[in-house]
Motif scaffolding. Sequence first.
Motif, PDB file in Angstrom:
ATOM      1  N   ARG A  26       7.068  24.289   8.187  1.00 47.49           N
ATOM      2  CA  ARG A  26       8.090  23.646   7.366  1.00 47.49           C
ATOM      3  C   ARG A  26       8.674  22.486   8.170  1.00 47.49           C
ATOM      4  O   ARG A  26       9.092  22.667   9.315  1.00 47.49           O
ATOM      5  N   THR A  27       8.704  21.314   7.575  1.00 48.57           N
ATOM      6  CA  THR A  27       9.262  20.147   8.238  1.00 48.57           C
ATOM      7  C   THR A  27      10.268  19.481   7.300  1.00 48.57           C
ATOM      8  O   THR A  27      10.462  19.912   6.153  1.00 48.57           O
ATOM      9  N   SER A  28      10.848  18.425   7.779  1.00 43.92           N
ATOM     10  CA  SER A  28      11.789  17.681   6.928  1.00 43.92           C
ATOM     11  C   SER A  28      11.076  17.064   5.737  1.00 43.92           C
ATOM     12  O   SER A  28      11.710  16.729   4.727  1.00 43.92           O
ATOM     13  N   GLN A  29       9.738  16.904   5.828  1.00 44.69           N
ATOM     14  CA  GLN A  29       8.982  16.351   4.711  1.00 44.69           C
ATOM     15  C   GLN A  29       8.549  17.410   3.705  1.00 44.69           C
ATOM     16  O   GLN A  29       8.108  17.089   2.598  1.00 44.69           O
ATOM     17  N   GLY A  30       8.612  18.689   4.098  1.00 41.82           N
ATOM     18  CA  GLY A  30       8.196  19.760   3.213  1.00 41.82           C
ATOM     19  C   GLY A  30       7.279  20.744   3.923  1.00 41.82           C
ATOM     20  O   GLY A  30       7.302  20.880   5.152  1.00 41.82           O
ATOM     21  N   PHE A  31       6.449  21.423   3.134  1.00 45.45           N
ATOM     22  CA  PHE A  31       5.538  22.446   3.662  1.00 45.45           C
ATOM     23  C   PHE A  31       4.181  21.802   3.941  1.00 45.45           C
ATOM     24  O   PHE A  31       3.551  21.243   3.019  1.00 45.45           O
ATOM     25  N   HIS A  60      -6.053  19.080   4.725  1.00 43.31           N
ATOM     26  CA  HIS A  60      -4.603  19.001   4.909  1.00 43.31           C
ATOM     27  C   HIS A  60      -3.926  18.996   3.545  1.00 43.31           C
ATOM     28  O   HIS A  60      -4.369  18.309   2.618  1.00 43.31           O
ATOM     29  N   PHE A  61      -2.851  19.790   3.434  1.00 40.50           N
ATOM     30  CA  PHE A  61      -2.104  19.892   2.181  1.00 40.50           C
ATOM     31  C   PHE A  61      -0.616  19.767   2.495  1.00 40.50           C
ATOM     32  O   PHE A  61      -0.157  20.126   3.586  1.00 40.50           O
ATOM     33  N   ALA A  62       0.130  19.282   1.494  1.00 37.53           N
ATOM     34  CA  ALA A  62       1.576  19.137   1.663  1.00 37.53           C
ATOM     35  C   ALA A  62       2.278  19.423   0.350  1.00 37.53           C
ATOM     36  O   ALA A  62       1.800  19.020  -0.721  1.00 37.53           O
ATOM     37  N   SER A  63       3.389  20.136   0.443  1.00 39.28           N
ATOM     38  CA  SER A  63       4.309  20.292  -0.680  1.00 39.28           C
ATOM     39  C   SER A  63       5.550  19.496  -0.336  1.00 39.28           C
ATOM     40  O   SER A  63       6.108  19.653   0.765  1.00 39.28           O
ATOM     41  N   VAL A  64       5.975  18.612  -1.241  1.00 38.00           N
ATOM     42  CA  VAL A  64       7.132  17.779  -0.931  1.00 38.00           C
ATOM     43  C   VAL A  64       8.371  18.636  -0.799  1.00 38.00           C
ATOM     44  O   VAL A  64       8.480  19.719  -1.374  1.00 38.00           O
ATOM     45  N   ARG A  65       9.287  18.162  -0.011  1.00 38.84           N
ATOM     46  CA  ARG A  65      10.535  18.900   0.220  1.00 38.84           C
ATOM     47  C   ARG A  65      11.221  19.183  -1.106  1.00 38.84           C
ATOM     48  O   ARG A  65      11.337  18.319  -1.968  1.00 38.84           O
ATOM     49  N   GLY A  66      11.666  20.410  -1.288  1.00 38.72           N
ATOM     50  CA  GLY A  66      12.288  20.830  -2.531  1.00 38.72           C
ATOM     51  C   GLY A  66      11.365  21.657  -3.394  1.00 38.72           C
ATOM     52  O   GLY A  66      11.817  22.387  -4.267  1.00 38.72           O
ATOM     53  N   ASP A  67      10.035  21.526  -3.152  1.00 37.21           N
ATOM     54  CA  ASP A  67       9.078  22.311  -3.922  1.00 37.21           C
ATOM     55  C   ASP A  67       8.741  23.635  -3.250  1.00 37.21           C
ATOM     56  O   ASP A  67       8.068  24.469  -3.837  1.00 37.21           O
TER      57      ASP A  67
END
Length: 842
Positions: free
Chosen positions: A798-803, A833-840
């Motif tokens: 978990r980062t400031s950008q999301g998961f 590589h995958f990312a979920s935006v912060r809040g999701d």
Amino acid sequence: MGSALPHDLRCDHRTTPLGVAGAPLLAWRLEGADPVAYQVEIDDLWSTGRVDDPAAISHLYDGPRLRPRTRHTWRVTLWDAAGSTSSAESWFETAHDAWTASWIAPDPDAVEHVDPPTEGDRALSAHGLLPCPQLRRSFQVPSAVTAARLYVSAKGLYDARINGERAADAELAPGWTDYRRRIPYQVHDVTRLVGEGENVLAFTIADGWWSGFTGFDPRRPGYHYGRFPELIAELHLTLANGSARVVMTDGTWRTAQGHIRHGDLLKGECHDLRAATPGWDSPGFDDSSWTPVTVRGADHHLLVPSCDEPVRALRELAPLSITRTGPRTHLVDFGQNLAGRVRLAVPAQDPGTRVTVRHGERLEDDGGLHTANLRTADATDVLITAGGEALFEPRFTYHGFRYAEIDGLESLGEVRAVVLHSDTRWTGAFECSDPEINQLQSNIEWGQRGNFVSVPTDCPQRDERLGWMADAQVFLPTACLNADVAAFFTKWLHDVRDAQTPEGGFPNVAPRLTGVAEEGAPGWADAGVLVPWHLYEVYGDARFLDVDSMGAWVDFVLRHNPDLIWRQRTGPHYADWLAPGPATPREVVATAFFHRSADLTARAARVRGRHADAERFERLAADIRTAFIKTFAHPDGTVSGDTQTGYLLALAFGLLPSSLAPGAARRLAELVHEHGPQAGFLGVNLLCPVLSATGRPDLAHALLRRTDPPSWLYQVRHGATTVWERWDGEGAPSMNSFNHYAFGSVGEWLYSGVAGIGQARGSVAYRDLVIRPLPGDLTWARASYESVRGRIAVSWERTSQGFLLDVSVPPGASATVHLPDGQTHRVPSGDHHFASVRGDTP
């Protein structure tokens, strides 16, 4: 990505084995691009030709019979979609085919039969144990040696030496089996040790599991399989002049007692250096005063080549601290509970000085060594000095310990803990943002090391150390992720099947041991079905699936329980052993496992092409399920007994219809939320996986992070370095091991749940992956696993950008990736590589 590259070639689940019998399975791991075809060749004898199969990672040899005692070179070649090829090469050696050696031993009537003294410098708490015989044979070699192979076994344990050097790194060899059914032998390449001129082949043998103290029956002074250890060996030499020679055990060998006054797995080992015979294992030694051996027979029909790697000394630990507790007494803390022995450098002492090393897992409140939980296992090693410096390291015993009390020395030389376990290569790694969970993972790993000593034991410290089958079957999914245990369990399944009765009944422990309840209990005996099926799913080797053996077990239960509720012939029926909550009704536990065994036997029969058998066991499994529902399931989804393990078994084994499963899952969640974990040995491995699968990963994480007893982190916070037998570490000392791996079966969920590495239903050998990380309130986790197909890795944070999630899928595989925000991706092999935006993210 490059070409499709084979690497890590293996033959019958070992790297370059000596002594391969029958048709071997030749396997390879993959990296690079996806393959589309393969070819396997052995020397110039046999080739598969090109085989179009993008999923292949092995081939079972189907050529002409291989020459015995021969090194065969084999090669695998891969083609990828672009037409590029790549190859890798390895070798194996085939087994002995025609033994001519005899079993030899000292004359039993000439062995020193005296009760050990109870006072004085030779006092031993030895319970009638006998000295460990030395056996030797001198021989001449007329020319240089180009190859030398030592084929050796013992009824008991052996330590082999050639010309004064150890001939192998195997420990506690040949290992433990039911010697009435099979006796494994090892093959050692000893070419470098044999030369032109005089040579000496020498052995020390000891009781081991054959005739020493084994198990917890205090009425038996050992002798489960025999009275005295025996040796058999053949040294095959190929000479530079083109000739060959065999040196074998026969009546020409000579024997004498040496400095090892006794060596016992439970009692310990005693070295009296005043009785040493320097040079006895080297050329030039005068053995005229030694006595001829007795030939005990020439029966070879039970000899089989070892199919697993031996126990080895695989690491050493320096002391964490050394505390002087008396004028000549020191307490050594190695900081880690382990299985092994102590190696001690002893400064020069007066002849006859007695140095005693006692072992224990814990300390008493007053700081003294806690030994009450060892029961009748003395776990005591003794050195009696001859003057001068000495290096003391036992060879024929091992102990479960963290602490060693060393008595008899004013000052200590170098001291080390030597860690022993079967040499199963480590393949997995897990860590996360919580240091306590990382310590739990370490505890699980050390419990696996300490209890994989020739067989999967329950504990390494007390007078038990048996191959309990329930412990093995619940821990197996964790064990397979931590290490490559295919060869280890191949061997143990031989023990399990050797122990099966003519009626089809499996026992509770394997190898079978006189004095232990032999009638198999539900969940224990079912390991004869559950273990082979899981090994097949992980390693893709259908040879694990002995449908005759599995089916005989299911039919055994059926014959005695025709109404399909398992009440009769349940053995000691341990139920859900050491569950801290209400007892699960025994019929619920038993019938659930009856169904599970019938279901898996049906699947095994399908894999092996035995479709009529598969249909019969499928019908039986369906009928057992119907009987279970009618007898134990209620309209609101509750299950008789209303216990966590009852719900876990019903849900995990698919025993409930879709109309009742949600109610059962809700009730399970209520019980877990209210009480924490209440499962014992048969339910604990299912707790977190079932909660996750039924939509409550939050509860699974709550259990994982719980610190009040019962919990895993309670143990961690109270200093555990291995997993305990009991959740809270309390109870009578006689049943309180601090190195028991059953509750460590949560390790599988750390990989599959927290990190997210799993297989799809129906997938074999990780062909179809499911990546589903369950982060809970952790901030990061990562895991890797060197599967039979290739490397799988997951890392998320978990980062400031999301998961953020990184996934590596091995060649020939694909994966369905589930992100915590509900996204699903189907991906091929490679790095993703995958990312979920912060809040999701949750």
